[in-house]
Design a protein around this motif. Sequence first.
Motif, short mmCIF file in Angstrom:
data_model
loop_
_atom_site.label_atom_id
_atom_site.label_comp_id
_atom_site.label_asym_id
_atom_site.label_seq_id
_atom_site.Cartn_x
_atom_site.Cartn_y
_atom_site.Cartn_z
N ARG A 63 0.83 -1.21 0.00
CA ARG A 63 0.00 0.00 0.00
C ARG A 63 0.87 1.26 0.00
O ARG A 63 0.61 2.21 -0.73
CB ARG A 63 -0.92 0.01 1.22
N ASN A 64 1.90 1.24 0.84
CA ASN A 64 2.80 2.40 0.91
C ASN A 64 3.50 2.61 -0.43
O ASN A 64 3.68 3.76 -0.88
CB ASN A 64 3.83 2.20 2.02
N ALA A 65 3.91 1.53 -1.06
CA ALA A 65 4.58 1.63 -2.35
C ALA A 65 3.62 2.18 -3.42
O ALA A 65 4.02 2.99 -4.26
CB ALA A 65 5.11 0.26 -2.77
N ALA A 66 2.36 1.74 -3.35
CA ALA A 66 1.37 2.20 -4.31
C ALA A 66 1.08 3.69 -4.12
O ALA A 66 0.95 4.44 -5.10
CB ALA A 66 0.08 1.40 -4.16
N ARG A 67 0.99 4.14 -2.87
CA ARG A 67 0.72 5.56 -2.59
C ARG A 67 1.91 6.42 -3.03
O ARG A 67 1.72 7.55 -3.52
CB ARG A 67 0.42 5.76 -1.11
#
Length: 208
Positions: A63-67
Amino acid sequence: MIFKPKSRFKIAIKWFPIEFFVVIVSFLCGWLINQTVFKPTYTASSNIVIQRDIGKNKSKQQRNAARKLDSENVTQFNVVPRKRWVLNTANEYAYTHYGTWQSLTDLSESVSATAIPKQPKLRLSVTSSSKAVARQNLTAFSYAVKTAIDTVDDYQVKIGKVEVNYQLTGSKKNVYKYALIVGIFLAVITPYLVMMIRGEEDGDKDAS
C-alpha cells in the motif's frame, strides 16, 4: 524659510493629525483608482486526491509503495483541465447549473493545475474577476476533471474543500505603493506650504 532640526521635529508633532489625514486621503485615492480602473482578481482552489484502487488484500508495504507511486504519477494530470473535451464539459456544466456560457479560450486561460509534491493531490485553481464565477467555475472544472480521470482504469478521485482568495495584481500593488509615497511626501511638505502661504518665515518662532 529656515528651520532647525529641533523646530522641524516640533512642527511634525504639531501637524501630525493633518499629516496623518493627508496620508489616509492619498491611500483612499489609490483604493478608488483600483476599484474603478483595475478589476479585482479572485482565485478559487481545491485539492483533488487521485489514487489508484489497490484493493483490500494488499500488505502495508504494498500500500505504501502504491501511494508513493501515486504521488509520483500525479504530475501527469496537470494538463487535464486544459484538454478541449474537459473544457467543453466544464462549460456545459457551468451553463446547465449556473446559466453562464464562456468561451473555451477564456476558460483555458483561467484554469491551472499543479501537482502537490510528495502527495497524490492535484491543486486545481480557477481565477475570475467575480468571486461567484470563480467558485462556480471551480465546481464545474472539478466535475469535468473527475469525469475525465474516472475513465482511467483503477483510479479514484476525491474533491477537497473549496477555498476562494482575493489577490492583488501587480498593477494594484503599484497603485497602492505610489499613493502611499505621494501621501507621505505631501504630508511632509504640507505644514511648510501652509506656513509659507501664511507668511510665517521664522520657523523656530512658529514651532515654539
